[in-house]
Scaffold this motif. Structure first.
Motif, PDB file in Angstrom:
ATOM      1  N   HIS A 545       0.828  -1.208   0.000  1.00 52.87           N
ATOM      2  CA  HIS A 545       0.000   0.000   0.000  1.00 52.87           C
ATOM      3  C   HIS A 545       0.864   1.259   0.000  1.00 52.87           C
ATOM      4  CE1 HIS A 545      -3.691   2.292   0.593  1.00 52.87           C
ATOM      5  NE2 HIS A 545      -2.996   3.053   1.406  1.00 52.87           N
ATOM      6  N   LEU A 564      -1.269  -1.610  -5.956  1.00 55.12           N
ATOM      7  CA  LEU A 564      -2.506  -1.609  -5.176  1.00 55.12           C
ATOM      8  C   LEU A 564      -3.347  -2.842  -5.468  1.00 55.12           C
ATOM      9  CD1 LEU A 564      -3.393   2.192  -5.261  1.00 55.12           C
ATOM     10  CD2 LEU A 564      -2.623   0.845  -3.296  1.00 55.12           C
ATOM     11  N   ALA A 567      -1.875  -5.263  -3.132  1.00 52.15           N
ATOM     12  CA  ALA A 567      -2.330  -4.960  -1.770  1.00 52.15           C
ATOM     13  C   ALA A 567      -3.768  -5.421  -1.581  1.00 52.15           C
ATOM     14  CB  ALA A 567      -2.205  -3.463  -1.491  1.00 52.15           C
ATOM     15  N   SER A 583      -7.180  -0.030  -0.288  1.00 53.44           N
ATOM     16  CA  SER A 583      -6.442  -0.448  -1.478  1.00 53.44           C
ATOM     17  C   SER A 583      -7.313  -0.394  -2.727  1.00 53.44           C
ATOM     18  CB  SER A 583      -5.874  -1.853  -1.290  1.00 53.44           C
ATOM     19  OG  SER A 583      -6.898  -2.807  -1.129  1.00 53.44           O
TER      20      SER A 583
END
Length: 910
Positions: A545, A564, A567, A583
């Motif tokens: 993140h 992301l 994540a 996220s």
């Protein structure tokens, strides 16, 4: 039920919908005694007659120490179904109910409970009745909230009652229960006490003020109460009435009532044993019967319960201090098998400081925290803080309790604990920890520059005191505010300088994030270079993140979406829904890569999770993204509605990162509607430093839109002036966002004598993944060629634009390309509907995952919904796609094969 016809009609309608497989959740809220419990009893009885299975639970103040206590009570009648659950779900419920040493994640328990209830509801519709929600332990309440938001495709109706209206989105429906009308109040009083003297009847009607409990109970205790009615609040009058009734019973019965008030879940044998010990004489079941006859207690099987929580409060508060202390000491002496309850009673039996007991409470909190049971640790720490003399130690205990409350997302508890904290007694580390807690639990939008400075100063103090992890966390939050609230250059520089003072590892993900957030035009080029060389652990959601959000804020869009996405996968697998919502902010950069369908799906999912977990800053960004996607898809009314809702949020004006996004959508809506000058004015405001829609970095994402509007409105010269700094800033921050903004505007705003070469240069400069911007450039190039009367040459770029716009679902621009093609003399085939136009965002997610071979249970676990909800969605999806079953989904979705599916993160950086 007298005077509740309207409420009963509403609840009966909900039951009918639930019986048909369309469940929902309802919160009934109102003052003590207003009739919430009576309404629950009535609807419960009617539901049983209608064929429902009714599950009940209620909150009791002492059980707030016990994680999942209320949930366990609720599920007892269906516990046999646990054996049919999958192994992970059985494990989650076993961990929740104490079979294991560690407590599972709340949302793993929530999904297990949802599956248990969904399977039961498949056989018989369910009604869940939850009374006194305000006293339900936080773990149970979070699970119930999770289930309540996922019943719309199931035969499950949830009805909860509470004295307060919860500010968080517990349910989507609510009934504020008001006092009875005067005629209904008179009818209820006359039914219960038909022989009252006229003067006394009038007095009770006046003082009860429509409160049903008062209308029922005050006539039973009029002796000695009426003289004080003018001077007491209603709740106190009722407590006095109940206390007066308890005075008339035997000493043994009063002792039993006090033990029950101190330990409301005590079994009957324990009640009798302790009452006998305290009173010094045998207390038999005759005392229980006496309490029942006095209308104070009712028996549910062999368990005694007060008829109303106010009765419990009255019995307890009107007892002598000596009797209360003796009762708690006696209870503590017999509760060796439940240490949390034993400690609670020991604390209640203690007057004044007790350092030894405080230390034991802290040790209990340590053990609970190590087992993942933060919900049990918090009340222990709260009690410990009351028992210590040293102000600084007390503050440290309160800060720790606030930190744990924040971890379990119990914002009300956090605020109460923060309010008790003595700021003058804070050390440097405690001050920093407190700022982290307050920032995560109750974001304060006002005075951003002062707040950022205070956070940086506190981070420096924590670092110098040796608490590097606390300092790192707080400085990251301060730097995030530099982006969210577009901090001034001075505070940005202060945050960046503090990081430099620590001499950190320049490749550490949190260091890259802080530098990207604070001084992107100073550090951006270095951050981009370092991001390209980092090998990320795909299971470390926190580090992913940091990398993804850092890339996002400087406009390194392709890499941001990749990090992301990783994540998202990590948080999803761990069931961390609040972090998953954060996220899913990757849906914003996905827009610029032309991944509109994916952005639509993920922003919709993220919005649901952000509402559920109270992540309101995340909600702002996701709401803005959803509005922007709707505008680009041609869903004009939906886009305008979403942006309108966004602008009404209390945090909106204090968050420039989202005000600029709202302005972008409003400008595009005006541009698509042919209001070119209005579009230009709206977008130009985002480039004015004194305008609330200005953001010093994110404004450059609007540069292509400003150029479009300028060409349409004839304000090219003014646009060039607004964009004058762009070439220099792009050299300093060569991110995708800046490169695209520079190349695009250089071409679109170019004079005719250099336009041809500028379009060629711009198309060559665009990053490969920015397909939407490429299509827009093709559209503008085609328009320019038409203005040069080169209609045949214009057809090729216009065809490319039309095809790409159709593929990604950007309908307004697709129609513009078609219009331009028609103007060149080329006929257009009819546009085929994009699959995403036929399905909702969640339906599209389910369809894609099912086409990849995932089972209903696997899809449910991934999206945190029941497998039966997945099945209901698929049942609706098939006819919309013109297919008859799961095996044909992949072919039906083939039109989207060029768009990276939500779950594909194979191109993410190492």
């Amino acid at each position: 039920m007298i005077g509740r016809d309207k409420e009963l009609r509403t609840l009966r309608r909900l039951l009918a919908d639930a019986a048909a497989g369309h469940g929902s959740a309802m919160l009934i809220h109102g003052a003590a005694g207003v009739g919430k419990s009576a309404l629950l009893r009535t609807v419960g009885a009617e539901a049983i007659e209608s064929g429902f299975k009714v599950l009940r639970t209620s909150g009791v103040e002492p059980e707030q120490w016990l994680p999942f206590a209320a949930l366990q009570m609720l599920l007892q009648p269906v516990a046999h179904g646990m054996k049919d659950l999958s192994a992970p779900h059985r494990s989650a419920l076993s961990g929740a109910f104490g079979v294991r040493d560690t407590e599972p994640e709340i949302y793993r328990v929530g999904l297990a409970v949802l599956e248990l209830l969904a399977d039961e509801a498949n056989q018989q519709p369910l009604l869940l009745l939850v009374d006194d929600l305000q006293w339900i332990d936080s773990s149970s309440r979070d699970v119930l909230k999770f289930v309540a938001r996922r019943t719309n495709d199931l035969a499950i109706q949830v009805i909860a009652a509470a004295r307060i209206q919860y500010s968080e989105s517990y349910v989507l429906l609510d009934i504020p229960l008001q006092p009875l009308s005067r005629p209904a109040a008179a009818e209820l009083l006359d039914v219960g006490a038909p022989d009252l003297l006229a003067s006394l009847r009038a007095l009770i009607l006046e003082r009860a003020a429509g409160n049903p409990l008062a209308l029922v109970e005050l006539p039973k205790a009029v002796q000695g109460v009426t003289a004080q009615m003018d001077d007491l609040p209603l709740t106190q009058r009722l407590e006095d009435a109940f206390s007066a009734r308890s005075d008339s019973v035997s000493r043994e019965c009063r002792t039993l009532l006090l033990v029950l008030a101190a330990e409301p879940s005590a079994p009957l044998n324990l009640l009798l044993e302790l009452s006998s010990r305290i009173s010094g004489s045998a207390v038999s079941v005759d005392a229980v019967q006496e309490a029942v006859d006095a209308d104070l207690v009712t028996l549910v099987g062999y368990t005694a319960e007060f008829r109303h929580p106010l009765m419990r409060t009255a019995i307890y508060t009107h007892a002598t201090l000596a009797d209360r202390l003796a009762t708690h000491r006696a209870l503590a002496s017999v509760m060796d098998d439940t240490p949390e309850r034993q400690l609670a009673h020991e604390a209640a039996a203690t007057i004044g400081p007790d350092e030894e007991l405080a230390a034991r409470l802290e040790r209990f909190a340590d053990v609970s925290q190590a087992r993942g049971q933060a919900a049990a640790a918090v009340p222990a720490l709260r009690q410990a803080a009351d028992l210590v003399l040293d102000a600084q130690r007390r503050t440290g205990i309160l800060v720790r309790a606030a930190e744990l409350s924040s971890e379990i997302n119990h914002r009300i508890s956090v605020q109460m604990l923060l309010n008790r904290t003595d700021m003058s007694g804070l050390g440097r580390v405690e001050r920093a920890r407190l700022m982290v807690v307050s920032d995560s639990s109750a974001f304060e939008p006002g005075e951003p520059q002062r707040r950022i400075q205070e956070m940086v100063t506190a981070a420096a103090g924590a670092f110098d005191a040796g608490a590097g992890d606390v300092a790192e966390n707080l400085l990251w939050r301060a730097s995030a505010r530099c982006f969210f609230q577009d901090g001034e250059a001075q505070v940005r520089a202060q945050a960046a300088a503090e990081l430099d003072r620590w001499n950190p590892d320049p490749n550490a993900p949190h260091v890259l994030a802080v530098r990207a957030y604070t001084e992107p035009f100073r550090h951006g080029a270095d951050v981009i270079a370092r991001l390209g060389g980092i090998r990320a652990d795909h299971q470390d959601g926190r580090m992913l993140h940091f990398l993804g959000s850092g890339a996002m804020v400087i406009g390194d869009i392709s890499r941001a979406t990749q990090y992301l996405a990783l994540a998202t996968a990590a948080w999803r697998s761990q069931g961390r829904l609040g972090l998953l919502a954060r996220s899913l902010a990757a849906s914003w950069p996905q827009v610029y890569l032309g991944q509109l369908e994916r952005a639509r799906e993920e922003s919709a999912e993220g919005l649901t999770l952000a509402e559920e977990t109270g992540e309101w800053i995340v909600w702002l960004g996701l709401k803005a993204t959803a509005g922007l996607v709707a505008a680009l898809r041609g869903e004009t009314e939906q886009a305008a509605r979403m942006i309108g809702e966004l602008r009404l949020h209390s945090l909106f004006l204090g968050m420039p990162f989202v005000t600029v996004m709202a302005q972008q959508t409003d400008g595009l809506l005006a541009l698509f509607d042919g209001r070119a000058m209005e579009a230009y004015d709206v977008l130009a405001r985002a480039f004015d430093p004194v305008d609330p829609h200005y953001h010093s970095v994110s404004r450059w994402l609007l540069a292509p839109d400003l150029a479009d509007a300028a060409v349409a409105a004839g304000t090219v010269k003014q646009a060039r002036e607004l964009l004058a700094d762009l070439p220099d800033l792009t050299r300093r921050l060569p991110s995708e966002m800046m490169v695209v903004a520079h190349a695009y505007t250089e071409a679109v705003l170019a004079p005719d004598d250099t336009a041809e070469e500028r379009y060629a240069a711009a198309l060559a400069a665009l990053p490969a993944d920015w397909t939407l911007s490429r299509a827009r450039l093709h559209l503008h190039h085609g328009r320019w060629l038409r203005r040069q009367r080169r209609n045949v040459d214009a057809r090729h770029p216009l065809r490319l634009a039309r095809t790409e716009f159709d593929r990604v679902g950007a309908q307004p621009w697709a129609e513009m390309a078609r219009e331009q093609l028609r103007a060149t003399g080329e006929s257009n085939g009819r546009r085929h509907a994009n699959t995403g136009e036929q399905l909702s965002a969640q339906e599209m997610q389910i369809a894609v995952l099912a086409s990849q071979g995932l089972s209903n249970r696997e899809i449910g676990q991934r999206l945190f919904i029941s497998h039966r909800t997945v099945g209901a969605h698929l049942y609706r999806i098939y006819p919309r796609l013109g297919i008859t079953g799961r095996g044909k989904l992949a072919a039906a979705l083939a039109a989207l094969h060029d768009e990276q599916p939500t779950s594909d993160v194979s191109s993410a950086p190492e």
